[in-house]
Write an enzyme that holds these catalytic residues in place. Structure first.
Site, PDB file in Angstrom:
ATOM      1  N   ASP A 177      -5.611  -3.059  -3.412  1.00  0.00           N
ATOM      2  CA  ASP A 177      -6.936  -3.913  -3.345  1.00  0.00           C
ATOM      3  C   ASP A 177      -6.944  -4.766  -4.574  1.00  0.00           C
ATOM      4  OD1 ASP A 177      -9.236  -0.810  -2.680  1.00  0.00           O
ATOM      5  OD2 ASP A 177      -7.921  -2.278  -1.607  1.00  0.00           O
ATOM      6  N   GLU A 227      -5.887  -7.636   5.478  1.00  0.00           N
ATOM      7  CA  GLU A 227      -5.044  -8.645   4.372  1.00  0.00           C
ATOM      8  C   GLU A 227      -4.985  -9.936   4.944  1.00  0.00           C
ATOM      9  OE1 GLU A 227      -1.678  -6.695   7.311  1.00  0.00           O
ATOM     10  OE2 GLU A 227      -3.607  -6.287   6.479  1.00  0.00           O
ATOM     11  N   ASN A 234       0.894  -1.131  -0.126  1.00  0.00           N
ATOM     12  CA  ASN A 234      -0.022  -0.043  -0.288  1.00  0.00           C
ATOM     13  C   ASN A 234       1.022   1.186   0.026  1.00  0.00           C
ATOM     14  OD1 ASN A 234      -2.753  -1.119  -0.072  1.00  0.00           O
ATOM     15  ND2 ASN A 234      -2.726  -1.369   2.095  1.00  0.00           N
TER      16      ASN A 234
END
Length: 523
Positions: A417, A443, A408
């Site tokens: 995503d 996650e 991220n």
């Protein structure tokens, strides 16, 4: 006709109102039910996520403190070999540890400073330390981490010390690294990464309930022991709950105890964060149901008209026959009236059944993770509970993406995503139709493997892990996963214990180097 209409509501109007009222009430009840279910799910997710997050930070903090103690110990070892401390060497040692300490000092058994770096701390070589924590370092003659205290310079600091022992075993003083709590330090450098745009934040208290880290540095050193969560965490407890902070604002808080320092780490999210998702849910349900609602309303009006038409014809005939008996020519032809009423009644029943199916479909959508399309935590709990009730053997594989935060941070949340969806699709590809793939949260994912024991589940987990590490993900490079496995009934007969055992096995995979699978030990 005027005489007939003044006697009350027409049957057509009454049936239409009843149909519309029933539909609207059913719609309201369905939306309310979906809202309550989703609200409960969101609250539980935030509580559980904050608790897990606090526990992860507690582990990270413990690892950080161990590293700091090791580095101070290494400087102490170097100091043991030096009769006279080389200033340049000492400054170089400090420079190598600036990411951990704001200053490093060497003091003899009489607390007289032999060396200090940097040279802008406000004290100099030859000065004598007089804090209780410095005296304790001399008295203990072993490594320790102090509680926060005010130094002679006025700074609020934490001291991490290690003893200096010469070759003959004589105590020669100590090396101490300091953390300036009210200034930029290793603790806030580590924890400042964990702020979120939704108002969530992390803070740390020491065992007396005083703040040693907070996003608002002005509050460092303040006591927050009146906070219910703080009272629990300083007693060595970990958990989650809804709490009102010192400013009167409600939060969903998760807390974890760090035993080596007796610190408490609290991660909390404002309760208002669930308002927007719930509003979006209501809007989505209404928009998706509107076509069905309009269709059923039109059908209801038509049904009411068809039911009322023959009766209305008879009522008109009766009224005319009463008022003008001489003018009545014949009885209306209503030979098929009752057949049509029965047929239309059946149509209404079918219409309501269709609407109930649509509502049930909307309810089922609450059990699907929107991002990945997998089952969510609520669906996972339901399936696992059902299989245990029916005594169906199965295995639980818990999966965590290694270093997902780095994905991220490096590529952005859009790519993050995509990676989550990529993992979800890969899980579905390697699993069987009767298995259940789900997103546990963040996650973390899992697979409920039906009629398969620990060995078969391990083979499936290894197949998934191997495929992911060999194929590039949407991030442009492979991802790795860590997995933990527990089986029913081999390991336990309790759903709660099964989840805990799988999570413990996952934790072992993470702490053992990641990118591996661990099967829980049988009780």
């Amino acid at each position: 006709m005027k005489h007939f209409r003044t006697k009350g509501f027409t049957l057509r109007f009454t049936i239409s109102v009843l149909v519309i009222t029933a539909i609207l009430l059913t719609m309201v009840i369905s939306v309310f039910s979906a809202l309550q279910v989703n609200r409960s799910t969101l609250i539980n997710n935030y509580l559980q996520n904050n608790e897990q997050y606090a526990k992860k930070l507690a582990l990270t903090t413990n690892e950080l403190l161990i590293t700091m103690q090791q580095n101070i110990g290494a400087i102490a070892k170097i100091s043991e070999r030096e009769q006279v401390i080389d200033v340049q060497l000492f400054d170089d040692l400090f420079q190598e540890n600036t990411q951990y300490f704001n200053s490093v000092v060497v003091a003899d058994p009489n607390l007289v400073i032999r060396a200090i770096s940097p040279h802008t701390t406000g004290v100099e070589v030859g000065d004598r330390l007089n804090s209780e924590q410095s005296k304790m370092a001399v008295e203990l003659k072993k490594p320790f981490v102090s509680k926060p205290y005010r130094a002679t310079t006025g700074r609020l600091i934490i001291l991490v010390s290690a003893p200096i022992i010469d070759k003959a075993g004589n105590y020669k003083g100590f090396v101490g690294g300091t953390i300036y709590l009210e200034e930029k330090n290793v603790l806030n450098t580590m924890l400042k990464e964990h702020f979120f745009g939704n108002g969530s934040y992390v803070y740390v208290v020491e065992k007396t309930g005083s703040l040693i880290f907070h996003p608002d540095r002005k509050r460092i050193g303040q006591s927050v022991i009146e906070n219910e969560v703080v009272q629990k965490v300083v007693l060595g407890k970990s958990g989650s709950q809804r709490v009102i902070n010192s400013k009167g604002n409600p939060f969903y808080a998760g807390y974890a105890y760090e035993p080596s320092t007796s610190w408490g780490i609290i991660s909390q999210t404002p309760t208002m964060v669930i308002d927007k998702p719930l509003q979006l849910l209501v809007k989505r349900v209404l928009l998706q149901s509107l076509p069905f609602l309009m269709l059923i309303l039109l059908m209801g009006w038509w049904v009411a008209s068809r039911i009322a038409k023959p009766l209305h014809t008879l009522a008109q005939f009766s009224d005319e026959a009463t008022l003008h008996p001489n003018q009545v020519q014949h009885i209306p032809d209503i030979r098929t009236s009752y057949y049509e009423v029965r047929l239309l009644s059946q149509s209404v029943k079918i219409a309501f059944q269709n609407m109930n199916e649509d509502i049930n479909q909307l309810r089922n959508e609450v059990k699907i993770d929107e991002l990945t399309g997998l089952a969510n935590r609520k669906a996972f709990d339901a399936v696992m509970g059902k299989w245990i009730d029916l005594q169906v053997p199965f295995s639980l594989i818990l999966i965590d993406i290694d270093h997902f935060k780095l994905v991220n941070d490096t590529y952005g949340h859009v790519v993050g995503d995509q990676v989550l969806r990529y993992l979800s699709q890969t899980m579905q590809d390697i699993s069987r139709e009767k298995d259940v793939c789900f997103r546990y949260g963040g996650e973390e994912f899992g697979i409920l493997v039906k009629h398969v024991g620990p060995r078969g589940a391990e083979e499936m987990a290894e197949k998934l892990r191997t495929e992911l590490e060999l194929v590039n993900s949407p991030a442009g490079q492979p991802i790795t996963i860590s997995s933990g496995i527990a089986s029913y009934p081999e390991h336990t007969h309790s759903a709660t214990d099964l989840l805990l055992m799988a999570d413990k096995a996952l934790y072992q995979s993470k702490t053992s180097g990641r990118n591996q699978t661990t099967v829980s030990s049988i009780k």
